[in-house]
Design a protein around this motif. Sequence first.
Motif, PDB file in Angstrom:
ATOM      1  N   LYS A 207       0.825  -1.209   0.000  1.00  0.00           N
ATOM      2  CA  LYS A 207       0.000   0.000   0.000  1.00  0.00           C
ATOM      3  C   LYS A 207       0.858   1.257   0.000  1.00  0.00           C
ATOM      4  N   SER A 208       1.851   1.243  -0.885  1.00  0.00           N
ATOM      5  CA  SER A 208       2.752   2.385  -0.991  1.00  0.00           C
ATOM      6  C   SER A 208       3.178   2.563  -2.451  1.00  0.00           C
ATOM      7  N   TYR A 209       3.723   3.729  -2.749  1.00  0.00           N
ATOM      8  CA  TYR A 209       4.174   4.034  -4.105  1.00  0.00           C
ATOM      9  C   TYR A 209       5.664   3.795  -4.227  1.00  0.00           C
ATOM     10  N   GLU A 210       6.066   3.276  -5.381  1.00  0.00           N
ATOM     11  CA  GLU A 210       7.483   3.151  -5.673  1.00  0.00           C
ATOM     12  C   GLU A 210       8.050   4.521  -6.027  1.00  0.00           C
ATOM     13  N   GLU A 211       9.352   4.618  -6.117  1.00  0.00           N
ATOM     14  CA  GLU A 211       9.999   5.883  -6.414  1.00  0.00           C
ATOM     15  C   GLU A 211       9.536   6.412  -7.778  1.00  0.00           C
ATOM     16  N   PRO A 212       9.061   7.658  -7.848  1.00  0.00           N
ATOM     17  CA  PRO A 212       8.605   8.219  -9.122  1.00  0.00           C
ATOM     18  C   PRO A 212       9.735   8.303 -10.137  1.00  0.00           C
ATOM     19  N   ILE A 213       9.386   8.103 -11.395  1.00  0.00           N
ATOM     20  CA  ILE A 213      10.358   8.206 -12.485  1.00  0.00           C
ATOM     21  C   ILE A 213       9.754   9.046 -13.609  1.00  0.00           C
ATOM     22  N   GLU A 214      10.624   9.685 -14.383  1.00  0.00           N
ATOM     23  CA  GLU A 214      10.133  10.441 -15.531  1.00  0.00           C
ATOM     24  C   GLU A 214       9.548   9.482 -16.564  1.00  0.00           C
ATOM     25  N   LEU A 215       8.473   9.922 -17.208  1.00  0.00           N
ATOM     26  CA  LEU A 215       7.865   9.116 -18.260  1.00  0.00           C
ATOM     27  C   LEU A 215       8.881   8.921 -19.381  1.00  0.00           C
ATOM     28  N   LYS A 216       9.116   7.678 -19.729  1.00  0.00           N
ATOM     29  CA  LYS A 216      10.129   7.373 -20.741  1.00  0.00           C
ATOM     30  C   LYS A 216       9.600   7.666 -22.143  1.00  0.00           C
ATOM     31  N   GLY A 217      10.529   7.969 -23.053  1.00  0.00           N
ATOM     32  CA  GLY A 217      10.143   8.213 -24.439  1.00  0.00           C
ATOM     33  C   GLY A 217      10.304   9.664 -24.817  1.00  0.00           C
ATOM     34  N   VAL A 218       9.534  10.070 -25.840  1.00  0.00           N
ATOM     35  CA  VAL A 218       9.714  11.401 -26.435  1.00  0.00           C
ATOM     36  C   VAL A 218       8.683  12.408 -25.937  1.00  0.00           C
ATOM     37  N   ILE A 219       7.923  12.048 -24.902  1.00  0.00           N
ATOM     38  CA  ILE A 219       6.896  12.974 -24.388  1.00  0.00           C
ATOM     39  C   ILE A 219       7.552  14.174 -23.720  1.00  0.00           C
ATOM     40  N   GLN A 257       2.928  29.862 -25.649  1.00  0.00           N
ATOM     41  CA  GLN A 257       1.581  29.399 -25.366  1.00  0.00           C
ATOM     42  C   GLN A 257       1.627  27.903 -25.035  1.00  0.00           C
ATOM     43  N   LEU A 258       0.559  27.399 -24.491  1.00  0.00           N
ATOM     44  CA  LEU A 258       0.442  25.977 -24.221  1.00  0.00           C
ATOM     45  C   LEU A 258      -0.437  25.331 -25.282  1.00  0.00           C
ATOM     46  N   LYS A 259      -0.130  24.091 -25.591  1.00  0.00           N
ATOM     47  CA  LYS A 259      -0.908  23.345 -26.573  1.00  0.00           C
ATOM     48  C   LYS A 259      -1.222  21.947 -26.046  1.00  0.00           C
ATOM     49  N   ILE A 260      -2.251  21.350 -26.600  1.00  0.00           N
ATOM     50  CA  ILE A 260      -2.584  19.962 -26.288  1.00  0.00           C
ATOM     51  C   ILE A 260      -2.074  19.089 -27.434  1.00  0.00           C
ATOM     52  N   TYR A 261      -1.313  18.079 -27.073  1.00  0.00           N
ATOM     53  CA  TYR A 261      -0.738  17.169 -28.056  1.00  0.00           C
ATOM     54  C   TYR A 261      -1.318  15.774 -27.853  1.00  0.00           C
ATOM     55  N   ARG A 262      -1.201  14.965 -28.907  1.00  0.00           N
ATOM     56  CA  ARG A 262      -1.660  13.574 -28.842  1.00  0.00           C
ATOM     57  C   ARG A 262      -0.510  12.662 -29.264  1.00  0.00           C
ATOM     58  N   ALA A 263      -0.336  11.592 -28.483  1.00  0.00           N
ATOM     59  CA  ALA A 263       0.722  10.622 -28.776  1.00  0.00           C
ATOM     60  C   ALA A 263       0.121   9.224 -28.808  1.00  0.00           C
ATOM     61  N   GLY A 268       5.226  -0.467 -27.033  1.00  0.00           N
ATOM     62  CA  GLY A 268       5.632  -0.051 -25.699  1.00  0.00           C
ATOM     63  C   GLY A 268       6.289   1.310 -25.615  1.00  0.00           C
ATOM     64  N   ARG A 269       6.373   2.041 -26.737  1.00  0.00           N
ATOM     65  CA  ARG A 269       7.021   3.346 -26.727  1.00  0.00           C
ATOM     66  C   ARG A 269       6.066   4.401 -27.266  1.00  0.00           C
ATOM     67  N   TRP A 270       6.093   5.577 -26.635  1.00  0.00           N
ATOM     68  CA  TRP A 270       5.259   6.687 -27.090  1.00  0.00           C
ATOM     69  C   TRP A 270       5.909   7.356 -28.294  1.00  0.00           C
ATOM     70  N   THR A 271       5.086   7.573 -29.321  1.00  0.00           N
ATOM     71  CA  THR A 271       5.609   8.152 -30.557  1.00  0.00           C
ATOM     72  C   THR A 271       4.488   8.912 -31.267  1.00  0.00           C
ATOM     73  N   ASN A 272       4.761   9.360 -32.474  1.00  0.00           N
ATOM     74  CA  ASN A 272       3.778  10.079 -33.303  1.00  0.00           C
ATOM     75  C   ASN A 272       3.145  11.246 -32.547  1.00  0.00           C
ATOM     76  N   ILE A 273       3.983  12.148 -32.045  1.00  0.00           N
ATOM     77  CA  ILE A 273       3.474  13.315 -31.322  1.00  0.00           C
ATOM     78  C   ILE A 273       2.751  14.232 -32.305  1.00  0.00           C
ATOM     79  N   GLU A 274       1.483  14.543 -32.007  1.00  0.00           N
ATOM     80  CA  GLU A 274       0.645  15.303 -32.933  1.00  0.00           C
ATOM     81  C   GLU A 274       0.171  16.609 -32.297  1.00  0.00           C
TER      82      GLU A 274
END
Length: 639
Positions: A207-219, A257-263, A268-274
């Motif tokens: 009932k605990s969280y593991e150490e946080p890590i940055e999201l892997k990939g190109v996000i 400015q800020l934008k909303i992107y879609r990946a 298993g890897r995030w790609t095609n950033i739109e």
Amino acid sequence: MKPTNKLVAIIVVFLATTVFSYGQTRQLERANKKYDEYEYINATDIYLKVAESGYQSEELYTRLSNALYFNSRYREAAKWYKKLYDLSRGDVSSDILLRYSQSLKAIGRSRQAAKMYDAFLKESKVLNDDLASAKDYLAIIEENSNRYKIDSLSINSDNIDFGAHMRDSVLYFSSTRSKRKSVKRIDTWTNEPFLNIYTATYDIETKSYEEPIELKGVINTKYHESTPVLTKDGKTMYFTRSNNSKKYNEDKNAIAQLKIYRATKIEGRWTNIEDLAINGETFSNAHPVLSPKEDRLFYVSNMAGGYGQTDLYYVDILANGSLGKPMNLGHKVNTKGRESFPFITSDYELYFSSDGHFGLGGYDVFYLDYGTKEKQLVNVGKPINSPRDDYAFSIDNLSKKGFFSSNRGKSDDIYSLVETKPIKEILEQEIHGLVTDKQTNVPITNSIVTVNNQDNEVVSEVRTDEIGRFTVSVNRFKIHTLLAQKKDYNPESIVISKKNENTNVHIQLGKNIEKVEEGVDIAKLLNVVIYFDFDKSDIREDAKVELEKVFVALKQYPMIKLDLRAHTDSKGEAVYNQRLSERRALAAMQYLLSKGISKDRLTAKGFGEKELTNACKDGVVCSEQEHQQNRRTEFIIVE
């Protein structure tokens, strides 16, 4: 020497004044440039120095106050908003009044905050349909409070952490933390490192969280990324990112400015950033969230044409993945202030943060039953909301668990929540009713009771049981009409007011169809009530309308004959009442005869006070309403 010294003194003072004025002008120019670039931290320092040196202007106080407000420095903001308010003698915009009110609320000055909020309501000319003053709002907020258990998450850092939601035992959130010692990039808006998206796996056994890590990939990039939302299959992600388009990078004067992107996730890897079609180079879009069917994307934007500084919008996601036209959520959600961080539950309930609706501090979390016709807005109350900024609320309707973010501590942190009492209970009020026959008081079974809203739209519908009873649930902040109907009866309705204290209602239906047989009083069937002036037997204009009902019935059924029976109350002498009732019965009959009804079809009798319908005889104290029940004229079918 004295003249010379005096001259020198004047010159010194003049030079000092000139330098002071010139220095202020240069500082203001620098500050204005910083303000227009949204680098509020730098602008605030400059404005503050100029203002504290004694320089006064509405423009200065406005920019200084707003810069402090936008950085959640509410105590300082309140101080300078007051100076602006005093300098302008209260002649400020509704936006300023709103921010001033929220700043005061954030530092615990509730009375002054309420006064400014009431001024905002008046100035904006948009008074809430349900509540007219800050006092009403505070009472409702207090009533709504204490429905959650909250706890700070162990993964919080000394930096900014916010915007958490769980997907398959993995917590996604945004943070300015960084383990890279070489990272020196600082966002001038927040004076913090740039945001990145992080994950933390939840261990069910411990009932605990593991150490946080940055999201892997190109996000994640060298600029801001935050507030991700994933589709149910985990293959598509929508997220917020700083504008890094080629046009922006080539324009040195462009405002970020800020934008909303879609990946998409492939192997298993995030790609095609739109870069989505709803984005633009001159405004920001941020904080996406998906509807339960994933066919609609909700988000926040400051695009032109909105109601305030930032508004909530939605856009339909078409079958081929393209997006429809952005639609503003309207004035029930959006205000002249800031609305942000939308979240939609599986039951189409909308949670969002706002400083435009009345709350306890800066940003407050609000609830709207988005899937219903009535769409009632509610402040979720304490402990979710506090005098500081509370935002990024999310909840799972099955487990009743979720998260929200707040800067009530030393920095922006993530808190877990457990809902202990459904928020819908705040909105709903049960009305228990009885439907009976108006003439006999016999319960009417299987009658239809419809709940209509103020726009006469049907909200719900029930039927009475075997003893004429029913129960309906209504929004207690709205006006409703209960309409009871049954074949052979005239429909009847009653109004249920806002925050109605009486939860028991009685609806009586009068028949509109009656079997034509001897002994039936068609006055009851047709709701004929004839009034005479005191001590008079003349037929008044309003009585003529009632007698027309009887005339039409006689024309429609030419075979029936009527006995007109007039009655009085017990007031006065019995002999006098007898004669008065006879005159009134004859007057009614004479009217019908004048309309062409044959004399052999009518008889008229006066009964005086002989046949009282209640206990109001001589010597008994009764109300005027009880006496009125005895002053009646009956039209009894005798053949």
